[in-house]
Design an enzyme around this catalytic site. Structure first.
Site, PDB file in Angstrom:
ATOM      1  N   ASP A 198       0.803  -1.236  -0.352  1.00 19.18           N
ATOM      2  CA  ASP A 198       0.033   0.115  -0.149  1.00 19.18           C
ATOM      3  C   ASP A 198       0.931   1.293   0.277  1.00 19.18           C
ATOM      4  OD1 ASP A 198      -2.580   1.481   0.350  1.00 19.18           O
ATOM      5  OD2 ASP A 198      -1.742   1.651   2.274  1.00 19.18           O
ATOM      6  N   GLU A 247      14.471 -13.876  -0.053  1.00 19.44           N
ATOM      7  CA  GLU A 247      14.542 -15.170   0.774  1.00 19.44           C
ATOM      8  C   GLU A 247      13.814 -16.431   0.512  1.00 19.44           C
ATOM      9  OE1 GLU A 247      15.011 -14.369   4.381  1.00 19.44           O
ATOM     10  OE2 GLU A 247      16.369 -12.656   4.373  1.00 19.44           O
TER      11      GLU A 247
HETATM   12  C1  NOJ Z   1      -4.356   2.450  -0.608  1.00 14.76           C
HETATM   13  C2  NOJ Z   1      -5.879   2.173  -0.390  1.00 14.76           C
HETATM   14  O1  NOJ Z   1      -6.013   1.517  -1.649  1.00 14.76           O
HETATM   15  C3  NOJ Z   1      -6.891   2.828  -0.571  1.00 14.76           C
HETATM   16  O2  NOJ Z   1      -7.821   1.845  -0.123  1.00 14.76           O
HETATM   17  C4  NOJ Z   1      -6.257   3.991   1.182  1.00 14.76           C
HETATM   18  O3  NOJ Z   1      -7.741   4.503   1.814  1.00 14.76           O
HETATM   19  C5  NOJ Z   1      -4.790   4.288   1.381  1.00 14.76           C
HETATM   20  N1  NOJ Z   1      -3.673   3.553   0.456  1.00 14.76           N
HETATM   21  C6  NOJ Z   1      -4.426   3.939   2.900  1.00 14.76           C
HETATM   22  O4  NOJ Z   1      -4.244   3.429   2.973  1.00 14.76           O
END
Ligand code: NOJ
Length: 512
Positions: A198, A247
């Site tokens: 993310d 790894e």
């Molecule tokens: C990107 C994610 O896809 C989204 O759903 C989220 O709100 C934000 N990152 C924050 O983590």
């Protein structure tokens, strides 16, 4: 082909109205039938769910809402039996406010090691009453929230690029990196095949946290010169992550990288960083031949210099569904079917968001009291946020909630008129969107004409595009207003009926 499961909305196995990992396991036969190679499962770690699970309070446990660790173990075993890989979403940029590190940081004094795991600063102005800089949060409002000290007086501010419930971690602190490495190993040792990372262009923050020159107030959007993202220090972080993943030779890391510039984007997929990075250009492009051609050319260029495979996606849990983006109704579905054939004709990795294979539209009239995306509250009820693309999957039957849950209501209501879009209704219908996806995925995986990692553009009528893969596949998209003559060749698949060798408008065909 990766299939993105938004677990809250996929299938509910325990009747609480929210989808869970048991639900994914129960539907594994469906995923096998569809022909998916790998799953990307959005966050299922322990979380108070302030942002659909992207606010993690324990990164090394599965939330009971989704069935706990046992449910993940069972899903991995079942998926692996069917040769489906399982990748998980990890959230390194921030935690939940309920993470024990954050509660300890709020309780601790300024300058303490507890606070040094996050980004705490004194405020500006009289009595530090102004935020430390002018950064807005991606979800609206300021990116800073002030804490109250134990004696009840206003204290320091902490940074949250997203919701206040998602404090940003301080990646300059070695403890943060070490803990993330522990998390990577924890899941890899449990049999997970990799991660979607993310905000992979976040994590590193610029020295001194300078003000933004131009405050971007449009929600969920940012430019390349935005100091909140894409700081050069992020690459050292990815290199470190890669050494752990290496790894486990079978594992893969895919980054969420919202960076427009091709050179900067490519840096994320150098051989010692991420294996893959999401390129959102196709999902951001309207249904025009010129736009689609440009998006494809750009996306290929972005990775060709560094030798990484390109990625393609038309939607995800943050983006309006493609059927709606392309005009909605019958025309929206036709265009979405055509664009699916374009992306599956391309070399590289394709990500399909759950429900796209059913031709689901966005649900833009959800009742206001059902909305859960933090954007709704943070925008003072001016932006509805992303719930419209997160409505649960209709599985079967004639009335809502269409077999998604045994509860009376799903966590977001499923429109009553989705009876003809259920999996059951589409599975045995030859011309359904689901059948088209199944055929297209099967052909892509089995036919030699899909070989080669390049494409060659063909001449095509105005408003249309055509390209050829080295293996011999030709893909034609008709984004013009009327039917066009197809080039010579055998039609392998078409998204709409072909009459007299003519491809109708808003359709695509594969030829060999
Ligand atoms: C990107 C994610 O896809 C989204 O759903 C989220 O709100 C934000 N990152 C924050 O983590």
């Amino acid at each position: 082909m990766f299939y993105q499961v938004y677990p809250r909305s996929f299938a509910d196995s325990d009747g609480d109205g929210v989808g869970d990992l048991g639900g994914v396991r129960e539907k594994i036969g469906y995923l096998e039938l569809l022909g998916v190679d790998a799953l990307w499962i959005c966050p299922v770690m322990r979380s108070p769910q302030a942002d659909g699970g992207y606010d993690v309070s324990d990164p090394r446990d599965i939330d009971p809402l989704f069935g706990g660790l046992a449910a993940l173990d069972e899903l991995i075993a079942e998926a692996h039996d069917r040769e489906i890989k399982v990748t998980m979403d990890l959230v390194p940029n921030h935690t939940s406010v309920e993470h024990p590190w954050f509660t300890a940081a709020v309780d601790a004094a300024p300058g303490s090691p507890e606070r040094a795991r996050y980004i705490f600063r004194d405020g500006r102005g009289k009595d530090g009453a102004e935020p430390p800089n002018n950064w807005p949060s991606i979800f609206g409002g300021p990116a800073w929230t002030r804490v109250t000290d134990r004696d009840g007086t206003p204290g320091q501010w902490y940074l949250h690029i997203f919701a206040p419930e998602q404090p940003d971690l301080n990646w300059d602190n070695p403890e943060v990196a070490a803990d993330f490495e522990k998390t990577l190993r924890f899941w890899l040792d449990r049999g997970v095949d990799g991660f979607r990372i993310d905000v992979a262009h976040g994590m590193a923050k610029p020295e001194g946290l300078p003000d933004m020159a131009r405050v971007e107030t449009k929600m969920l959007v940012h430019d390349d010169d935005d100091p909140r993202f894409n700081n050069p220090g992020v690459h050292a972080i990815h290199r470190r992550i890669r050494t752990i993943i290496d790894e486990y030779p079978h594992a893969v890391a895919i980054g969420e990288v919202w960076v427009d510039d091709n050179t900067r984007f490519g840096e994320y997929v150098r051989p010692d960083e991420l294996h893959l990075a999401f390129n959102f250009r196709l999902a951001e492009t309207p249904f025009t031949a010129e736009g689609v051609r440009e998006a494809i050319t750009f996306s290929l260029e972005a990775v060709s210099d560094v030798g990484a495979p390109p990625t393609w996606t038309l939607s995800n849990h943050d983006i309006e569904r493609e059927v709606t983006r392309y005009g909605g109704g019958k025309i929206g579905v036709s265009r979405a079917r055509a664009m699916m054939m374009v992306e599956l004709a391309l070399p590289g990795a394709v990500f399909v968001y759950n429900g796209a294979e059913l031709g689901l539209p966005n649900v833009d009239d959800l009742p206001e009291d059902a909305l859960q995306d933090p954007v709704w509250e943070r925008s003072g009820h001016t932006e509805r946020g992303r719930d419209g693309c997160r409505v649960p999957i209709p599985w079967e039957g004639a009335s809502t909630p269409f077999g998604f849950t045994a509860a009376e209501q799903a966590w977001l209501p499923i429109p009553a008129d989705w009876a003809d879009r259920t999996v059951e209704a589409q599975l045995e219908t030859l011309h359904s969107t689901l059948s088209l996806y199944r055929l297209a995925i099967d052909l892509r995986g089995t036919r030699p004409e899909f070989a080669g990692d390049r494409i060659e553009w063909y001449g095509s009528p105005d408003g249309c595009l055509a390209f050829r893969r080295p293996g011999g596949l030709v893909c034609v998209l008709n984004a013009s207003d009327g039917p066009i003559q197809l080039p010579p060749g055998e039609v392998l698949l078409a998204s709409a009926p072909i009459v007299d060798d003519r491809l109708p408008a808003n359709a695509a065909a594969w030829l060999v």
